[in-house]
Design an enzyme around this catalytic site. Structure first.
Site, mmCIF file in Angstrom:
data_model
loop_
_atom_site.group_PDB
_atom_site.id
_atom_site.type_symbol
_atom_site.label_atom_id
_atom_site.label_comp_id
_atom_site.label_asym_id
_atom_site.label_seq_id
_atom_site.Cartn_x
_atom_site.Cartn_y
_atom_site.Cartn_z
ATOM 1 N N ASP A 193 0.877 -1.167 0.000
ATOM 2 C CA ASP A 193 0.000 0.000 0.000
ATOM 3 C C ASP A 193 0.915 1.218 0.000
ATOM 4 O O ASP A 193 1.656 1.451 0.960
ATOM 5 C CB ASP A 193 -0.881 -0.024 1.249
ATOM 6 C CG ASP A 193 -1.897 1.119 1.285
ATOM 7 O OD1 ASP A 193 -1.692 2.127 0.575
ATOM 8 O OD2 ASP A 193 -2.880 1.012 2.042
ATOM 9 N N ASN A 225 2.427 5.646 -10.585
ATOM 10 C CA ASN A 225 1.117 5.668 -11.226
ATOM 11 C C ASN A 225 -0.055 5.567 -10.258
ATOM 12 O O ASN A 225 -1.136 6.067 -10.543
ATOM 13 C CB ASN A 225 1.042 4.510 -12.241
ATOM 14 C CG ASN A 225 -0.371 4.244 -12.713
ATOM 15 O OD1 ASN A 225 -0.925 4.983 -13.513
ATOM 16 N ND2 ASN A 225 -0.976 3.176 -12.202
ATOM 17 N N TYR A 255 -8.425 16.029 -5.984
ATOM 18 C CA TYR A 255 -7.597 15.261 -6.918
ATOM 19 C C TYR A 255 -6.858 16.205 -7.871
ATOM 20 O O TYR A 255 -5.649 16.081 -8.079
ATOM 21 C CB TYR A 255 -8.479 14.290 -7.691
ATOM 22 C CG TYR A 255 -7.785 13.539 -8.798
ATOM 23 C CD1 TYR A 255 -6.994 12.435 -8.526
ATOM 24 C CD2 TYR A 255 -7.951 13.917 -10.126
ATOM 25 C CE1 TYR A 255 -6.365 11.727 -9.549
ATOM 26 C CE2 TYR A 255 -7.333 13.223 -11.156
ATOM 27 C CZ TYR A 255 -6.539 12.131 -10.860
ATOM 28 O OH TYR A 255 -5.919 11.437 -11.874
ATOM 29 N N GLY A 256 -7.588 17.166 -8.451
ATOM 30 C CA GLY A 256 -6.951 18.122 -9.355
ATOM 31 C C GLY A 256 -5.870 18.920 -8.657
ATOM 32 O O GLY A 256 -4.802 19.168 -9.221
ATOM 33 N N ALA A 257 -6.144 19.312 -7.408
ATOM 34 C CA ALA A 257 -5.141 20.061 -6.648
ATOM 35 C C ALA A 257 -3.907 19.209 -6.381
ATOM 36 O O ALA A 257 -2.770 19.692 -6.468
ATOM 37 C CB ALA A 257 -5.753 20.537 -5.329
ATOM 38 N N ALA A 258 -4.116 17.937 -6.051
ATOM 39 C CA ALA A 258 -2.987 17.035 -5.810
ATOM 40 C C ALA A 258 -2.155 16.855 -7.076
ATOM 41 O O ALA A 258 -0.913 16.863 -7.028
ATOM 42 C CB ALA A 258 -3.489 15.691 -5.304
ATOM 43 N N LYS A 259 -2.824 16.700 -8.221
ATOM 44 C CA LYS A 259 -2.093 16.510 -9.467
ATOM 45 C C LYS A 259 -1.352 17.780 -9.881
ATOM 46 O O LYS A 259 -0.271 17.713 -10.474
ATOM 47 C CB LYS A 259 -3.045 16.054 -10.571
ATOM 48 C CG LYS A 259 -3.556 14.624 -10.395
ATOM 49 C CD LYS A 259 -2.432 13.602 -10.411
ATOM 50 C CE LYS A 259 -2.957 12.185 -10.456
ATOM 51 N NZ LYS A 259 -1.871 11.167 -10.484
#
Length: 261
Positions: free
Chosen positions: A63, A90, A156-160
């Site tokens: 994990d 990934n 998610y967008g902020a993390a990416k």
């Protein structure tokens, strides 16, 4: 010689996190086809490992959010494989959620999986790669969501977006022995696409809005990883390869073009 002319990974060891399904499995298949010894990791072993012909990926359970599990994973790679040439960072993803009502715990979990965990994985890979004469390459899988609005997956967008900043910093810190790069896919068709886009008609409608006329396939992302991690891209570091089939057609065209006729 591999079927990918000029991209021979024979004798190379490649680790793909989250490599048992979807984009990760496509990446694993591309490296297998190029002759690499491929390791995929995930929380649970899949029913079938990615394979090409007689070649099959090896599976190691881990994990990526668990630091002790990561240390164990890389200890195993070091002991049993003796080297690591390429890491493809990934593992990630997020269910849809309204940012106004999602819990702080949900947002923290998404950022932990998509930004903190990849940083910790990269740190472990860098330690191994810096200690070997040939160095290595770390590929982060980003997302178009990090470059435009990401309604429904704001965390998610902020993390990416954070991943892209991270890639630039790590590339500067870990050069010249370790190259660090990003590949940011647009919309990719996987076994889970129906959860986001519905039936075939829905996916066809989405595809019609992409200049290339189709969503990406996992192998498209895998083939880009083959290039960016190879000596052909040996001067590429701290950069982001955007794979979105030309992007999305601007909404105004639907109004402007009929009006012009």
């Amino acid at each position: 010689m591999s079927e990918h002319s000029g991209l021979d990974y024979s004798g190379k060891v490649v680790l793909v996190t989250g490599g048992t399904k979807g984009i990760g499995a496509g990446i694993a298949r591309s490296f297998l086809a190029a002759g690499a010894r491929v390791i995929v990791c995930g929380r649970t072993a899949p029913e079938q490992l990615p394979g090409v012909g007689e070649a099959r990926a090896d599976f190691l359970a881990a994990d990526v959010r668990d630091q002790a599990a990561l240390e164990g994973l890389f200890d195993t790679v070091r002991r049993e494989y003796g080297r690591l040439d390429v890491l493809v960072n990934n593992a990630g993803g997020s269910p849809s959620a309204d940012a106004a009502s999602a819990s702080p715990r949900f947002h923290e979990g998404v950022i932990r999986l998509n930004l903190i965990a990849p940083l910790n994985v990269a740190q472990q890979a860098n330690q191994l790669m810096q200690a070997q004469p040939q160095g290595g390459c770390i590929v982060f899988i980003g997302s178009i969501s990090g470059l435009r609005a990401s309604p429904g997956t704001a965390a998610y967008g902020a993390a990416k977006a954070g991943v892209l900043a991270l890639v630039q910093s790590l590339a500067a810190e870990w050069a010249p022995k370790v190259r660090v790069v990003a590949i940011s896919p647009g919309l990719v068709r996987t076994e889970r696409s129906h959860l986001h886009y519905g039936d075939e008609a829905g996916m066809a409608a989405v595809s019609a809005g992409i200049p290339a006329g189709r969503m990406a396939e996992p192998d498209d992302i895998g083939n880009a990883c083959l290039y960016i991690a190879s000596p052909l891209a040996g001067y590429a570091s701290g950069c982001n390869l955007l794979l979105h089939g030309g992007g999305e057609r601007p909404a105004y065209l639907a109004v402007a073009q009929p009006a012009a006729n």
